[in-house]
Design an enzyme around this catalytic site. Structure first.
Site, short mmCIF file in Angstrom:
data_model
loop_
_atom_site.label_atom_id
_atom_site.label_comp_id
_atom_site.label_asym_id
_atom_site.label_seq_id
_atom_site.Cartn_x
_atom_site.Cartn_y
_atom_site.Cartn_z
N ASP A 142 15.24 3.01 4.44
CA ASP A 142 14.26 2.25 3.67
C ASP A 142 14.92 1.46 2.55
OD1 ASP A 142 12.45 3.53 5.32
OD2 ASP A 142 11.11 4.16 3.71
N LEU B 227 5.21 1.58 4.70
CA LEU B 227 5.76 0.25 4.42
C LEU B 227 6.81 0.25 3.32
CD1 LEU B 227 2.51 -1.92 4.66
CD2 LEU B 227 4.13 -1.31 6.47
N PRO C 58 0.83 -1.21 0.00
CA PRO C 58 0.00 0.00 0.00
C PRO C 58 0.87 1.26 0.00
CG PRO C 58 -0.69 -1.52 1.74
CD PRO C 58 0.62 -2.03 1.20
#
Length: 341
Positions: free
Chosen positions: A159, A113, A108
């Protein structure tokens, strides 16, 4: 003659501990998770570059000064980070070939995330594979970081690093990244469906902390202690202790003002179902929470979250990071795949 298509799959990520406080110099711990983005790349001899995204519903084709847009033109700007990776890869590898690039993701967007980083990493890796470059995670991270800077300004790099490497890592702003040992465990990720702006939340937190130096010192000290204790718990395989630290971390983030009604509801429901731990992950204000369930209770907790109106995912830690391969049949069944401008 068909040209074989290369592909790369990259995981998503969650911040386990240390979000927001990392901006002030504290360490943070992140894990790669098995929600994946897949990028397909196939070389073409006519010099055209096409970039398409299944989720965005748009495809651009360009060659020199020519640009053709198919689909939702309002979404073209979202493909600019991928265009930057393509252009840099062609320059770096001294290639004039065109390329068809298509991206599809399970992650999503705007939920904490790592959707943008996963897209960047899979894109970079698929291009390296297509151009015959050695599988070098350092080069993949360099290419992906260009796109991440376009999306987030000055990201820490946590990330795209954990997504490329896989596993669990700790990031220290003044010491870089290190991989951590960890036991096998599953998480229930719960998406509130509420979008938020990471930049605005980060600015809000810094304003709050800078208002009172004593409060800032106390909170940074507590956050640092929680993160370092979490690293020790992971190395011992002590999930009970890890879960307790997750609850403590969430309370600290609530005090910062970055939780939300939905996130607090998820954490309290997890506690009511005897979960080991739960907390928001990422910027907060919406996005996702993560729950560390007791073994065997994942389905029960997911059903509870679904009953509350949220979207749960049961995931494991992805230990591989980005992986690449080749589709020997020379194509993938995508509408418009291989069309020129």
């Amino acid at each position: 003659m068909d040209v074989a298509a290369s592909y790369a799959m990259a995981p998503g990520k969650v911040i386990l501990f240390g979000e927001h406080f990392v901006v002030s110099g504290n360490p943070a711990v992140a894990a790669a998770i098995r929600l994946r983005t897949t990028a397909y790349a196939r070389l073409r001899m006519d010099g055209w570059v096409t970039i398409s995204s299944k989720g965005l519903g748009v495809r651009v084709a360009y060659r020199d000064d020519e640009l053709v847009v198919h689909g939702d033109g309002s979404k073209v700007k979202a493909l600019n980070p991928l265009k930057a990776i393509v252009d840099e890869a062609r320059r770096r590898f001294e290639r004039k070939d065109g390329v068809d690039l298509h991206v599809s993701s399970e992650i999503p967007v705007a939920s904490g995330l790592g959707s943008s980083a996963s897209t960047a990493v899979s894109t970079a890796a698929s291009l390296c594979k297509a151009y015959g470059a050695p599988f070098d995670k350092g080069i993949i991270m360099e290419l992906a970081s260009m796109a991440e800077r376009m999306v987030h300004g000055r990201p820490s790099g946590i990330d795209h690093t954990v997504i490329t490497l896989g596993g669990v890592i700790i990031y220290r702003p003044r010491g870089g990244f290190s991989s951590l040992s960890f036991p096998k465990f599953k998480l229930v990720i719960v998406n509130t469906g509420r979008l938020r702006s990471t930049g605005r939340l980060v600015a809000k937190v810094q304003e709050y902390l800078d208002r009172d130096p004593a409060v800032k010192k106390r909170m940074l000290s507590e956050a640092n202690r929680i993160t370092l204790e979490a690293v020790e718990s992971l190395s011992r395989g002590d999930l009970e202790a890890l879960g307790h630290l997750m609850y403590r971390n969430h309370e600290l983030l609530r005090e910062l003002g970055v939780s939300s009604r939905e996130l607090d509801l998820i954490v309290e429901a997890a506690r009511d179902h005897n979960a080991l731990g739960a907390k928001l992950t990422g910027a907060g204000g919406g996005g996702c929470a993560i729950i560390l369930p007791r073994r065997g209770s994942e389905a029960e907790i997911s059903a509870c979250m679904r009953d509350l109106g949220f979207e749960p995912f049961i995931v494991e830690v992805d230990e591989e990071g980005v992986v690449t391969g080749t589709l020997d049949e020379g194509g993938i069944p995508l509408e418009g795949w291989g069309d020129e401008g």
